[in-house]
Structure formats: structure tokens, C-alpha cells
Write a protein that holds these residues in place. Structure first.
Motif, mmCIF file in Angstrom:
data_model
loop_
_atom_site.group_PDB
_atom_site.id
_atom_site.type_symbol
_atom_site.label_atom_id
_atom_site.label_comp_id
_atom_site.label_asym_id
_atom_site.label_seq_id
_atom_site.Cartn_x
_atom_site.Cartn_y
_atom_site.Cartn_z
ATOM 1 N N ALA A 15 -15.610 25.887 -58.690
ATOM 2 C CA ALA A 15 -15.795 24.481 -58.304
ATOM 3 C C ALA A 15 -15.337 24.193 -56.879
ATOM 4 C CB ALA A 15 -15.044 23.573 -59.286
ATOM 5 N N GLU A 16 -14.218 24.801 -56.486
ATOM 6 C CA GLU A 16 -13.669 24.493 -55.160
ATOM 7 C C GLU A 16 -14.517 25.084 -54.034
ATOM 8 O OE1 GLU A 16 -12.222 26.280 -57.544
ATOM 9 O OE2 GLU A 16 -11.038 27.954 -56.771
ATOM 10 N N THR A 40 -14.991 7.394 -55.152
ATOM 11 C CA THR A 40 -14.275 7.258 -56.421
ATOM 12 C C THR A 40 -13.059 6.367 -56.207
ATOM 13 O OG1 THR A 40 -13.049 9.289 -55.976
ATOM 14 C CG2 THR A 40 -15.001 9.487 -57.366
ATOM 15 N N ASP A 79 -3.407 6.976 -53.133
ATOM 16 C CA ASP A 79 -4.504 7.287 -54.063
ATOM 17 C C ASP A 79 -5.475 8.295 -53.444
ATOM 18 O OD1 ASP A 79 -5.340 5.464 -52.190
ATOM 19 O OD2 ASP A 79 -6.530 4.269 -53.583
ATOM 20 N N TYR A 124 -9.279 5.114 -57.702
ATOM 21 C CA TYR A 124 -8.146 5.507 -58.538
ATOM 22 C C TYR A 124 -7.716 4.320 -59.393
ATOM 23 C CZ TYR A 124 -3.671 7.879 -59.503
ATOM 24 O OH TYR A 124 -2.602 8.508 -60.094
ATOM 25 N N LEU A 129 -10.321 8.555 -62.242
ATOM 26 C CA LEU A 129 -11.101 8.300 -61.028
ATOM 27 C C LEU A 129 -12.441 7.726 -61.464
ATOM 28 C CD1 LEU A 129 -10.280 11.498 -58.937
ATOM 29 C CD2 LEU A 129 -9.543 9.151 -58.472
ATOM 30 N N ILE A 186 -3.988 25.986 -60.085
ATOM 31 C CA ILE A 186 -4.006 25.333 -58.775
ATOM 32 C C ILE A 186 -2.632 24.712 -58.523
ATOM 33 C CG2 ILE A 186 -5.085 23.490 -57.399
ATOM 34 C CD1 ILE A 186 -7.087 25.686 -58.061
ATOM 35 N N PHE A 216 -14.933 20.784 -45.253
ATOM 36 C CA PHE A 216 -14.475 21.351 -46.516
ATOM 37 C C PHE A 216 -13.978 22.787 -46.369
ATOM 38 C CE2 PHE A 216 -16.560 17.669 -48.063
ATOM 39 C CZ PHE A 216 -16.092 17.430 -49.346
ATOM 40 N N TRP A 274 -1.678 12.228 -60.974
ATOM 41 C CA TRP A 274 -2.940 12.888 -61.294
ATOM 42 C C TRP A 274 -2.688 14.291 -61.862
ATOM 43 C CZ3 TRP A 274 -7.673 11.620 -62.285
ATOM 44 C CH2 TRP A 274 -8.717 12.555 -62.178
ATOM 45 N N TYR A 282 -5.999 3.055 -63.536
ATOM 46 C CA TYR A 282 -5.193 3.487 -64.673
ATOM 47 C C TYR A 282 -5.858 3.055 -65.973
ATOM 48 C CZ TYR A 282 -1.568 4.140 -61.140
ATOM 49 O OH TYR A 282 -0.871 4.535 -60.029
ATOM 50 N N TYR A 327 -2.543 25.138 -52.245
ATOM 51 C CA TYR A 327 -3.187 24.212 -51.311
ATOM 52 C C TYR A 327 -2.152 23.328 -50.628
ATOM 53 C CZ TYR A 327 -7.880 24.998 -53.296
ATOM 54 O OH TYR A 327 -9.068 25.549 -53.698
ATOM 55 N N GLN A 385 0.559 9.225 -56.399
ATOM 56 C CA GLN A 385 -0.680 9.407 -57.168
ATOM 57 C C GLN A 385 -1.039 10.888 -57.343
ATOM 58 O OE1 GLN A 385 -0.183 7.137 -54.788
ATOM 59 N NE2 GLN A 385 -1.120 5.187 -55.327
ATOM 60 N N GLN A 423 -8.080 25.943 -47.753
ATOM 61 C CA GLN A 423 -7.189 25.391 -48.764
ATOM 62 C C GLN A 423 -6.251 24.337 -48.169
ATOM 63 O OE1 GLN A 423 -7.693 29.603 -50.822
ATOM 64 N NE2 GLN A 423 -5.667 28.767 -51.240
ATOM 65 N N PRO A 476 -3.906 7.983 -65.034
ATOM 66 C CA PRO A 476 -4.861 7.750 -63.946
ATOM 67 C C PRO A 476 -6.248 8.296 -64.271
ATOM 68 C CG PRO A 476 -3.421 9.584 -63.403
ATOM 69 C CD PRO A 476 -2.930 9.036 -64.715
ATOM 70 N N ASN A 494 -9.635 15.846 -56.074
ATOM 71 C CA ASN A 494 -10.866 15.900 -56.864
ATOM 72 C C ASN A 494 -12.072 16.232 -55.989
ATOM 73 O OD1 ASN A 494 -12.315 15.352 -59.458
ATOM 74 N ND2 ASN A 494 -13.318 13.841 -58.151
ATOM 75 N N THR A 495 -12.111 15.674 -54.795
ATOM 76 C CA THR A 495 -13.269 15.872 -53.924
ATOM 77 C C THR A 495 -13.294 17.275 -53.325
ATOM 78 O OG1 THR A 495 -13.237 13.522 -53.375
ATOM 79 C CG2 THR A 495 -14.496 14.964 -51.907
ATOM 80 N N PHE A 496 -12.160 17.751 -52.861
ATOM 81 C CA PHE A 496 -12.142 19.027 -52.149
ATOM 82 C C PHE A 496 -11.949 20.225 -53.082
ATOM 83 C CE2 PHE A 496 -11.757 16.224 -48.655
ATOM 84 C CZ PHE A 496 -12.100 16.931 -47.512
ATOM 85 N N ILE A 497 -11.198 20.044 -54.153
ATOM 86 C CA ILE A 497 -10.885 21.167 -55.040
ATOM 87 C C ILE A 497 -11.696 21.079 -56.328
ATOM 88 C CG2 ILE A 497 -9.031 22.475 -56.150
ATOM 89 C CD1 ILE A 497 -7.034 21.063 -54.260
ATOM 90 N N GLY A 498 -11.782 19.882 -56.881
ATOM 91 C CA GLY A 498 -12.573 19.714 -58.102
ATOM 92 C C GLY A 498 -11.897 20.258 -59.349
ATOM 93 N N LYS A 499 -10.628 20.586 -59.240
ATOM 94 C CA LYS A 499 -9.845 21.037 -60.393
ATOM 95 C C LYS A 499 -8.505 20.310 -60.355
ATOM 96 C CE LYS A 499 -11.859 25.675 -60.517
ATOM 97 N NZ LYS A 499 -11.686 27.102 -60.150
ATOM 98 N N ALA A 524 -5.097 11.936 -54.761
ATOM 99 C CA ALA A 524 -5.769 12.278 -56.024
ATOM 100 C C ALA A 524 -7.267 12.400 -55.779
ATOM 101 C CB ALA A 524 -5.478 11.213 -57.076
ATOM 102 N N ILE A 525 -7.799 11.480 -55.010
ATOM 103 C CA ILE A 525 -9.235 11.514 -54.688
ATOM 104 C C ILE A 525 -9.561 12.773 -53.887
ATOM 105 C CG2 ILE A 525 -11.029 10.349 -53.318
ATOM 106 C CD1 ILE A 525 -9.537 7.661 -54.148
ATOM 107 N N ARG A 581 -20.666 21.304 -59.842
ATOM 108 C CA ARG A 581 -19.438 22.016 -60.204
ATOM 109 C C ARG A 581 -19.319 22.425 -61.674
ATOM 110 N NH1 ARG A 581 -15.115 18.809 -56.257
ATOM 111 N NH2 ARG A 581 -15.333 20.266 -54.520
ATOM 112 N N GLN A 591 -22.007 16.998 -55.572
ATOM 113 C CA GLN A 591 -20.999 18.021 -55.756
ATOM 114 C C GLN A 591 -20.471 18.027 -57.201
ATOM 115 O OE1 GLN A 591 -18.137 18.431 -52.407
ATOM 116 N NE2 GLN A 591 -16.945 17.017 -53.615
#
Lengths: 347, 347
Positions: free
Chosen positions: B214-215, B224, A248, B226, B235, A72, B257, A278, B228, A192, A274, A216, B233, A255-260, A251-252, B203, B199
């Protein structure tokens, strides 16, 4: 929330060169010898780091090999894949929308914040409060269906104009980044856009400009409401932030949209901190890169890192530079690392 | 928000047959004659409608041809691609987590809602208030990092057990739906899970079970944060709903999405109504399908549509059935349309 809405619209936005699409789609040229996958990059540590990351993670049987499904790559947009100065393109869109709507709102000539916009008073615009930006968002980004908004963006793009460079925003994409995207995709990476800008603002052109499909594009978004018009469902855009994909939030959002977790991340400002943290906190080979705008002759110069002029649009702070050094992120000098900035004939 | 959290955890969840992965990955078998792409489907209107949609949208030069980039297929999970009765698998996970954590919380033996869970009092569990479900979510789904949560799910899956069918939840995926997914992908469709379930719960297994990365899992999610830990980092999962991907949330989730309108949508309950409306309101060939659980011998029977027993888990209401007829959606009779329910040897 008010703060976030204002930040979102003031900090963020859209578009890049349709002319670049052919380059994106073509990928690296076939050749007997190993062709240079990044011809617009001068030899240097940034180019070397990118090629090393790709070589290591795609070397079958190598110690840092990564399965294609986990490859990714994420790109910030404003200031990373296209021009963000003097103002984010999405703010240009909002201001142009106010001008287009003005004939239907005669009172705007006498009422702020519209009065200043219609008068072209950029000094006043720069001082707008969060409340004033929310009013602008409400009339330019909300109160319409998602389909109607997309239509407005598509119609605006070819008529858009960067006020300094005097070209449509779609022509002000960075050729070296188009090459990196094509290079990564040719090596099995999924690319992405992860932008603080509006996701629905970017999606109408992301495929044509970057070769990145709508699904993406991860970005900021406003609340939408499911309604019916003549028995058919529509999604109505509300003047309320749903997700702020910045700082931040990047990063969130990843994780939320891609999950990788990405293997490689490109940014240019404190809002990308961030995202790079991440990305590079993952195991194995990871790479974070930051574009430094140090080229006033070919583009713009701002930081304030490295003693460059300060800015509120795409700030690259000294503390971000310190963190880049501490964590081993690559800093891309636009002036030294890029032999060419924009697509088209080499200037 | 409280209501939504409770609905989310009570209504929703995870997992299907690892044994099916080989089937998913293999796709339709090569053959001289046109092989049946859907061998576990009996001939009938549902199968015919699916094949017609794929044939029409992939016929180059045909009037309903759709470019591959726009070929999006969405699948609800609970009750559509795997078993959801007698309770959603994600609720099973939550209850198992309470049991696993109980030794560290001796007070739970005397305090609700934990007391009833530890006593296996399903009648009491069925009466839990939103506040009580929020307490359960807080200890089972939040207060940990995303990485730690994923580890818990992965460890739980092989030990999970449907309380009626007495098999791991991962073995209770529907073979006909795996065939549809493989058929669609072989025809250039991108397949998505669009679930009211969590989700991040789906995943960890979606790729192995459905061949869906996953995506391409869109689901409900919690906030979530963020933070440290030792300079790296993480989540942290908060006991607060971020997005409820159910009912109108499914149409909103698809737009947020994916950003493209699906050509085909599979659901089974009132929570899928807006997803099918949104899908089939698009131009050109579109198809909505609903699984009707009318097979008490091989799986379960519930509606209350068509006079089937009422349920709060995966309700298929008479009004949804009316809408399906009015809008031309296909209703899949599990009993009549599926020659086989689960992967493995035909029973």
C-alpha cells in the motif's frame, strides 16, 4: 493558508547527528546472551512497554502476532528524535538564509521582517505575524527548484548551530531514539518520520542520520509547479502550503502517504496527539509514547504539563498529559528514562 | 476542482489478477543457465532496453551503477498494468455502487445523473458533466470513513466485470508487466504504482495483485477529515479532490510521495507524459516506456497515435509519439512485443 504557512515554518524543522549513522546501521550488537537492545534507556515502564510491543507483535503463533508488512513505526521529529529548542531547526535555516541573501537585497536592512532578522533581534522575530513569516518562506523556501532547495539544505547542515547548545543541529539527535529505530527495524518494522516540518527539508539527511530513506519521510510540503528549463523539467517551489502534516494532519498524512495504521508512534507535543490517537485506536497491540522534556541539565525543560515551563515550541499541554493517562500512552521522562541523550561518549 | 474530480473518476481506476500473485511472488525461476526473466516478452527493442537498463544500473563497478536505495521503478496502472477499456475500472465501481445504493434512494429513478446509470444508458453517461460526476463521487466515494470505503472496494473486486471482456477486473492484469515488476524487484528495485486513479481504491489489492504494498501506491486522493466516533478517531472522506496524480501531477506526486527520481517509468497515455519526462531527465541510465494498445484481437486498439482509433480513455496522442521518438522512449507494441497478455494458460 497564511496561518498554516506561518505555523509550519515557525513550529518546525531539521537535522541530527551524522556521527550517529554508524550506530543506526550497526543495529544491536551480536552476543551469546540476549543483548540489551536499548542500552541508553534506563529500566522503567517506557522501556518495558517498547520491548513488550515488539515481543508480542513478532512472536510467531502468538495472539498478537503481526505480519512484517503491517509493522509500521512512526516518529515525530522535532522534540522527539532531536532537539527543537530554543527554535525549530528549520526556522534557524530560514533565518540563516535571510542573512546569506541579504547582500543581494540592500533594502532588507530597512524593511521588516528582514531588518529584525539581520539585527539578530529574536524578541522581534518572536512577534512576527503570519504575513511576515510568509515573506520569509517566500524568499527562503520558495522561488527555486526542488533540486536547488535540496542543495541549500545540504550545504547548510554542517554549518548549522543550535544557538543554546552551540552544536550543529545534526549532532543533537537523541541516542535512545536511534536505538529504538534500529531495534524496530531489526524486528521487521518499517520506520517513518512523520513531521510537521518540511518533508523536503528532512529528506536530504534522513537516511544518514536516522537510517530512514527519503520515501519514508512524511512531512509538510509546499506546492510545486512543473516547468521546463532548457527543455528539461523542473519542479518550482511555490510560496503556498500544500499539506500541513501536524495535529490532525499527522493522522491524515499517515493514511495518505503510508496507507497502513502504525503499531507504534512516538511524539512529544500537542501536534502529535492525533497521530497517537490514530495509532492506538487500531486493533491488537499498539503503543503510543510521548517524550517529556524534563531535563534542564542535559537538554531543556518545558511543558507546561507537570508544572514545567510553558512554551510555544513543542507544547506538551496538561490536556495531552491527561489524555496520555486515559489512553494508556507511555510518557518518556528524558531525565529518568534516558541514561544518555546524545550520541558519542557518555557524558 | 470540479473538472479535476470529474476527470479523476472518469479517467481512472482499479484491479488485476489474483491468479497472478503466485507469479509475482515467485520471481524468476532458478536455473543453471541464465533463465529468461521476461518470458512473455518477444525479443525486440523494448525487451532489450529493459534488460539493458537493469544490467547497467546493477553492474557493480560499472559506469552506470546505481545504489539499491536509488533504484526506483514507477508504473502507471490503467492501460499500463491492466485493462482500461472500455472504461476505467474505478468508474465501473462507481456505477455499480449507484446501482447497489438505488433501493435506498427511490428518487434516483427519476433524477439525473442516477436515472441514466440505473437505465444502463452508457451514451448518456458518456455525456455527464463535471457537476454530475461530482454528484456520483459524493455518493460512491465520499461521505464514509476510509475503513468503510476500503471494505466496499474489497467486496466489489471479486464481483466486478469488464463489460467487454466479461471477466473480473482483477483478472485483466498484463502478465508481461508482472514479469517486469518481479524482474526489477529481484534486482533491488523498489516498484511503485503511480496512478491517476484513486490511491485508496488501488491499495486494497495492490499487494495481492502486483506485489506492491500500500505504501508504494501513489495516486489521486480526496480530502479526508479527522473525526471521532464513540471516542475513536476516523477519517471521513470528503467530496473534494486533494491531489490529482495525473499529467504534471505524476511528476509532482513522485517527488512528493517518493522523493527520489525513478530510473525507469512505464506508462501508456498522455497522462504519463510528465512522469516519463521527469524520469528520463535524470542523470545516468534512465528509461521511459509507453504501452501502445494496437492489439484488437487480444485486447483493444486505440491511439490515436499510429492511426489507431481515437479515444478519450487512455489517449496516446501523435504528439506523445513524437516526443517518445525525440526523447528515445521505448514504445511497447502490445501486438508485437507481448507473446502473452493475461496470466493463466497461454491462449
Amino acid at each position: 493558508m497564511l496561518h498554516s504557512i506561518g505555523t509550519w515554518i515557525t513550529r518546525r524543522a531539521l537535522v541530527a547527528a551524522m556521527v550517529a549513522a554508524s550506530c543506526v546501521l550497526a543495529g544491536p550488537p551480536p552476543s551469546a546472551a540476549q543483548p540489551d537492545p536499548l542500552p541508553s534507556w534506563n529500566e522503567g515502564p517506557a522501556k518495558t512497554a517498547i520491548i513488550a510491543l515488539v515481543t508480542q507483535t513478532t512472536e510467531k503463533g502468538g495472539p498478537r502476532f503481526v505480519e512484517p508488512a503491517q509493522r509500521i513505526a512512526v516518529f515525530d521529529q522535532d522534540g522527539t528524535t532531536w532537539v527543537e529548542h530554543p527554535v525549530y531547526s528549520q526556522a534557524l535555516f530560514a533565518l540563516d538564509r535571510v542573512a546569506a541573501l541579504a547582500p543581494r537585497h540592500p533594502k532588507w536592512k530597512r524593511t521588516e521582517p528582514f531588518k529584525s532578522i539581520l539585527a539578530g533581534d529574536f524578541a522581534a522575530i518572536a512577534r512576527f505575524s503570519e504575513k511576515e513569516w510568509l515573506e520569509i518562506v517566500a524568499v527562503t523556501h520558495a522561488g527555486m527548484s526542488t533540486a536547488d532547495f535540496e542543495k541549500l539544505v545540504r550545504e547548510w547542515l554542517p554549518n548549522s548551530k543550535n544557538p543554546v547548545l552551540k552544536r550543529p543541529v545534526t549532532e543533537l539527535v537523541y541516542q535512545p531514539m536511534l536505538e529504538v529505530m534500529a531495534y524496530l527495524r531489526a524486528n521487521g518494522f518499517k520506520t517513518y518520520i512523520v513531521t510537521g516540518g518540511g518533508q523536503e527539508f528532512v529528506r536530504p539527511y534522513s537516511d544518514a542520520v536516522y537510517g530512514i530513506p527519503a520515501e519514508q519521510v512524511v512531512g509538510s510540503s509546499i506546492v510545486t509547479k512543473y516547468e521546463y528549463r532548457d527543455g528539461k523539467p523542473i519542479l518550482m517551489r511555490q510560496p503556498k502550503l500544500f499539506f500541513n502534516d501536524d495535529f490532525d494532519g499527522k493522522a491524515i498524512g499517515i493514511n495518505t502517504f503510508i496507507g497502513k495504521r502504525p503499531l507504534i508512534a512516538f511524539g512529544n507535543s500537542d501536534g502529535d496527539r492525533q497521530m497517537l490517537e490514530w495509532t492506538t485506536a487500531g486493533e491488537g497491540a499498539r503503543l503510543g509514547l510521548l517524550v517529556l522534556h524534563d531535563d534542564p541539565e542535559r537538554e531543556f525543560a518545558y511543558g507546561p504539563a507537570n508544572g514545567l515551563p510553558d512554551t510555544k515550541v513543542g507544547t506538551f499541554s496538561p490536556s495531552l498529559m491527561d489524555e496520555a493517562k486515559a489512553r494508556g500512552w507511555s510518557v518518556i521522562s528524558m531525565k529518568n528514562d534516558w541514561s544518555r541523550i546524545f550520541p558519542g561518549p557518555k557524558p
